[in-house]
Design an enzyme around this catalytic site. Sequence first.
Site, short mmCIF file in Angstrom:
data_model
loop_
_atom_site.label_atom_id
_atom_site.label_comp_id
_atom_site.label_asym_id
_atom_site.label_seq_id
_atom_site.Cartn_x
_atom_site.Cartn_y
_atom_site.Cartn_z
N HIS A 1 0.82 -1.21 0.00
CA HIS A 1 0.00 0.00 0.00
C HIS A 1 0.85 1.26 0.00
CE1 HIS A 1 0.56 -0.46 4.47
NE2 HIS A 1 0.62 0.87 4.41
N SER B 1 5.16 1.98 7.86
CA SER B 1 4.77 0.83 7.05
C SER B 1 5.90 0.40 6.13
CB SER B 1 3.53 1.15 6.22
OG SER B 1 2.39 1.27 7.03
N ASP C 1 -0.08 -7.86 1.20
CA ASP C 1 0.33 -6.46 1.26
C ASP C 1 1.84 -6.31 1.30
OD1 ASP C 1 -0.08 -3.68 1.29
OD2 ASP C 1 0.06 -3.59 3.48
#
Length: 364
Positions: free
Chosen positions: A110, A214, A140
């Site tokens: 993402h 992230s 992901d």
Amino acid sequence: MTRIIQFAARFAVIGLAVAFAIVWFWPHLLPAWQQQTEPAPATYADAVNRTAPAVVSVYTRTLVTEPMSENITDPLFQALYRDRMVTRPRRGLGSGVIVSSDGLILTTRHVISEVDDILVALWDGRVAEASIVGSDPGTDLALLRVELNDLPVATLADDDDLRAGDVVLAIGNALGLSHTVTMGIVSATGRGHLSLTSYEDFIQTDAAINAGNSGGALINPDGEVVGINSASMGQETGAQGISFAIPASVVRRVSNQIIDYGQVTRAWAGMELSDVSLRLASENTFQPGARVSRIHRGSPAWDAGLEGGDVLISADGQPVSSARELMQQIANSAPGHEMELQVIRGNQLFTTSVHLVQQPPMQD
């Protein structure tokens, strides 16, 4: 006889005295006195220094076209500019972990999905453009490449033997502050049903993971990467200290397949499952299983004769403990594998085989 007893007693006293002296002056020689657990270290700097050079900051830019009047509150100007469009750059940030010295970098999908440009900032201050090698919507994860050599490489942990209570540290580009380190513990392992990805097997931690973290590293006190930081529950939900990372075993499997095949080879049965617990009247106990909630028309599960409402209680001879674990077992199988399923339908118990196929491309 009395002399023999006196002689033995004398040697016993001498032996006890010698043993007491040894224990007093050299207690480490007595294993029973040794502490069974290592004291907590006063610092985790060595672990951070081992891994931080292999953690990078990821910066993205996307050109978006939007109405010029979108950010205008004045009604007159809205009327004047309502038909005009403007192109603006949208910037994002994240983190990554170098996994090969020739420029392969792991991050979360993402962070780099649908962006125009990706820049990577290294520990030593260098900045390089990155290209996407491949990605996996199901977990992901994504793999980037920079045209640089002799880069520091992070070490992935060999296994997922994490336990709740283990100390972990998160390293990443938190809010644009590169190589920020936060510390916490493992709150739980094997977390699923979070609606974050299709295949969920997350490490839950209370180490602070902020925007920009992230794709960064979650490490143990030895400096090994035990997970890739992925998401956190925001304060707007009332959550505090609830963050998630993708475990090293998943990271290793997905990255190796992207390197070898350009995509993830994942088997698919074409059914959606939910947890169920069956009461066994004969034993007065409960047996876990997975209820078929949906069958995709024309899928392997459809061809095998499965129906909505069927309960799967074993797969390839192994008991089904949860829907999540069965989905992972299917996904980790090779396409073409014949999976034998034991099924309960109403009052009937029967066995069927499902011919697994390569999973169709996943939609974002």
